[in-house]
Design a protein around this motif. Structure first.
Motif, PDB file in Angstrom:
ATOM      1  N   LEU A 196       1.843   1.062   1.782  1.00 14.84           N
ATOM      2  CA  LEU A 196       3.090   1.801   1.633  1.00 14.84           C
ATOM      3  C   LEU A 196       2.902   3.196   2.190  1.00 14.84           C
ATOM      4  O   LEU A 196       1.877   3.843   1.949  1.00 14.84           O
ATOM      5  CB  LEU A 196       3.500   1.909   0.156  1.00 14.84           C
ATOM      6  N   LYS A 197       3.880   3.674   2.917  1.00 18.04           N
ATOM      7  CA  LYS A 197       3.802   5.015   3.489  1.00 18.04           C
ATOM      8  C   LYS A 197       4.685   5.973   2.717  1.00 18.04           C
ATOM      9  O   LYS A 197       5.883   5.751   2.548  1.00 18.04           O
ATOM     10  CB  LYS A 197       4.214   4.994   4.959  1.00 18.04           C
ATOM     11  N   HIS A 198       4.071   7.048   2.236  1.00 16.07           N
ATOM     12  CA  HIS A 198       4.776   8.068   1.478  1.00 16.07           C
ATOM     13  C   HIS A 198       5.359   9.098   2.446  1.00 16.07           C
ATOM     14  O   HIS A 198       4.932   9.221   3.590  1.00 16.07           O
ATOM     15  CB  HIS A 198       3.781   8.715   0.503  1.00 16.07           C
ATOM     16  N   THR A 199       6.345   9.850   1.991  1.00 16.68           N
ATOM     17  CA  THR A 199       6.979  10.855   2.844  1.00 16.68           C
ATOM     18  C   THR A 199       6.020  11.975   3.232  1.00 16.68           C
ATOM     19  O   THR A 199       6.276  12.693   4.191  1.00 16.68           O
ATOM     20  CB  THR A 199       8.203  11.465   2.121  1.00 16.68           C
ATOM     21  N   ASP A 200       4.917  12.124   2.503  1.00 14.64           N
ATOM     22  CA  ASP A 200       3.948  13.157   2.868  1.00 14.64           C
ATOM     23  C   ASP A 200       2.988  12.673   3.955  1.00 14.64           C
ATOM     24  O   ASP A 200       2.072  13.399   4.356  1.00 14.64           O
ATOM     25  CB  ASP A 200       3.143  13.616   1.642  1.00 14.64           C
ATOM     26  N   GLY A 201       3.210  11.429   4.436  1.00 16.91           N
ATOM     27  CA  GLY A 201       2.378  10.898   5.497  1.00 16.91           C
ATOM     28  C   GLY A 201       1.186  10.096   5.009  1.00 16.91           C
ATOM     29  O   GLY A 201       0.536   9.412   5.800  1.00 16.91           O
ATOM     30  N   LYS A 202       0.890  10.156   3.720  1.00 16.25           N
ATOM     31  CA  LYS A 202      -0.245   9.414   3.185  1.00 16.25           C
ATOM     32  C   LYS A 202       0.116   7.941   3.036  1.00 16.25           C
ATOM     33  O   LYS A 202       1.263   7.583   2.810  1.00 16.25           O
ATOM     34  CB  LYS A 202      -0.666   9.986   1.829  1.00 16.25           C
ATOM     35  N   VAL A 203      -0.893   7.107   3.173  1.00 16.70           N
ATOM     36  CA  VAL A 203      -0.702   5.668   3.074  1.00 16.70           C
ATOM     37  C   VAL A 203      -1.428   5.155   1.833  1.00 16.70           C
ATOM     38  O   VAL A 203      -2.583   5.489   1.591  1.00 16.70           O
ATOM     39  CB  VAL A 203      -1.233   4.951   4.330  1.00 16.70           C
ATOM     40  N   TYR A 204      -0.729   4.350   1.047  1.00 19.24           N
ATOM     41  CA  TYR A 204      -1.288   3.741  -0.157  1.00 19.24           C
ATOM     42  C   TYR A 204      -1.250   2.229  -0.009  1.00 19.24           C
ATOM     43  O   TYR A 204      -0.524   1.695   0.832  1.00 19.24           O
ATOM     44  CB  TYR A 204      -0.478   4.162  -1.393  1.00 19.24           C
ATOM     45  N   PHE A 205      -2.038   1.528  -0.815  1.00 18.65           N
ATOM     46  CA  PHE A 205      -1.971   0.069  -0.796  1.00 18.65           C
ATOM     47  C   PHE A 205      -1.857  -0.449  -2.216  1.00 18.65           C
ATOM     48  O   PHE A 205      -2.386   0.126  -3.161  1.00 18.65           O
ATOM     49  CB  PHE A 205      -3.174  -0.553  -0.070  1.00 18.65           C
ATOM     50  N   LEU A 206      -1.140  -1.558  -2.351  1.00 21.51           N
ATOM     51  CA  LEU A 206      -0.907  -2.142  -3.663  1.00 21.51           C
ATOM     52  C   LEU A 206      -2.200  -2.709  -4.242  1.00 21.51           C
ATOM     53  O   LEU A 206      -2.965  -3.378  -3.551  1.00 21.51           O
ATOM     54  CB  LEU A 206       0.141  -3.250  -3.568  1.00 21.51           C
TER      55      LEU A 206
END
Length: 235
Positions: free
Chosen positions: A90-100
């Protein structure tokens, strides 16, 4: 402002605050979606970013509806599927990428534009827990597809006949599985005889007739879906 208007305004403010707080479940680092219960921060270099090719079938982040243990966020996040690591990012508006976090019991990700749904599935018998594409939604027997991309390491040094080769991503051939309501999980054979003998031998005659009558080719996904639909009429 009279008492009635004050109460209405207070109700509106409370609702707005609630909706805002709910939307942060995907993007607020102080919320449990990101603290590890549902999301983990993706770190650089986890999937061989210097390799040739891509770990993604589609590298673009796209809107998707997500259900985690039956609970959706109130926003539709932009996500993509990492077929090498078997992760939903998932891509956050701050540019960081997270994963479930795959330690969760139930995850469903339905891409809005592609009409494609990934579900976290843990087979009861032989099989690997991971994200599978659910190609059917029948009550008894369903068809699942497993997509994957491997990372070939390459060679650091060449010999007298060849040059060094950098690491590269290569698409694996899609694998298809059937899962039944009673817990059966098995790889779908691609040969007619194997299907009739190993999956539903009691319906061997009916299945053989259906494949022949409809001129099905089990190398085609659409024909596999038709066959699974026929399975459900036999159960």
């Amino acid at each position: 402002m009279n008492l009635f208007k004050s109460r209405v305004l207070l109700t509106v403010l409370i609702c707005c605050a609630f909706n805002y707080s709910q939307s942060q479940k995907i993007i607020n680092q102080n919320n449990h979606w990101i603290q590890g219960e549902r999301l983990d921060l993706k770190t650089e270099g986890r999937d061989g970013e210097k390799a040739i090719g891509s770990p993604y079938l589609n590298a673009n982040f796209q809107p998707a509806r997500i259900l985690v243990n039956g609970q959706p966020p109130s926003v539709i996040p932009n996500v993509r599927y990492n077929a090498h690591l078997d992760e939903i990012e998932l891509k956050h508006t701050d540019g960081k990428v997270y994963f479930l976090n795959k330690n969760i019991d139930s995850i469903k990700v339905a891409f809005v534009n592609e009409k494609k749904t990934y579900m976290l599935f843990s087979p009861k018998n032989d099989g690997v827990k991971g994200f599978y594409v659910f190609l059917t939604t029948n009550d008894k027997v369903n068809l699942l597809k497993k997509e994957s991309i491997r990372l070939d390491k390459g060679t650091a040094e060449g010999n007298g006949y060849s040059s060094p080769k950098p690491p590269s991503y290569k698409n694996n051939k899609d694998e298809y599985f059937i899962v039944s309501s009673d817990g059966l999980f098995k790889k779908l054979p691609r040969k007619k005889k194997e299907i009739t003998n190993s999956l539903f031998p009691q319906y061997s005659k009916e299945i053989t007739g259906f494949i022949k009558e409809n001129k099905l080719k089990l190398s085609r996904e659409a024909d596999m879906i038709k066959l699974i639909g026929f399975f459900n009429t036999l159960q």
